[in-house]
Design a protein around this motif. Structure first.
Motif: not given
Length: 122
Positions: A5-12, A14-24
């Motif tokens: 899983a990746f894509g997290g972070g700090l956001v204000q 009302g903002g947006s983020l997109r998380l991704s879950c990559a599988a192998s």
């Protein structure tokens, strides 16, 4: 199967983020995949789940209308688009997968990725 899983972070707020879950590993397209989160001092909560076909989805009431789950089986990836973020969305977000859709919803998946931290500031 290995999940990342990746894509997290700090956001204000009302903002947006997109998380991704990559599988192998084994066939990803046959698995239901979900996102779960855990905030400090709180129990883990299932946020959203998508079936292996993509036809069935689950959303927690707290995120309905703001979060959208999707998958791209060609890329072995599941996404969680998070809009209109609120401070109460702050948590470590985990992706999980299983052959059985209800197990993912219940939070008892066989496969888990590491968490990614989402912090929403007010």
């Amino acid at each position: 199967v290995q999940l990342q899983a990746f894509g997290g972070g700090l956001v204000q707020a009302g903002g947006s983020l997109r998380l991704s879950c990559a599988a192998s590993g084994r066939s990803f397209s046959s698995l239901s995949v979900g996102w779960l989160r855990q905030a400090p001092g709180k129990e883990r909560e299932t946020v959203s789940v998508i079936s292996w076909t993509g036809y069935s989805t689950y959303y927690a009431d707290s995120v309905k209308g703001r979060f959208t789950i999707s998958r791209d089986n060609a890329k072995n990836t599941v996404y969680l688009q998070m809009n209109s973020l609120k401070p109460e969305d702050t948590a470590v977000y985990y992706c999980a997968a299983d052959n059985t859709y209800p197990k993912v919803v219940r939070g008892t998946s066989d496969y888990w990725g590491q968490g990614t931290l989402v912090t929403v500031s007010s």
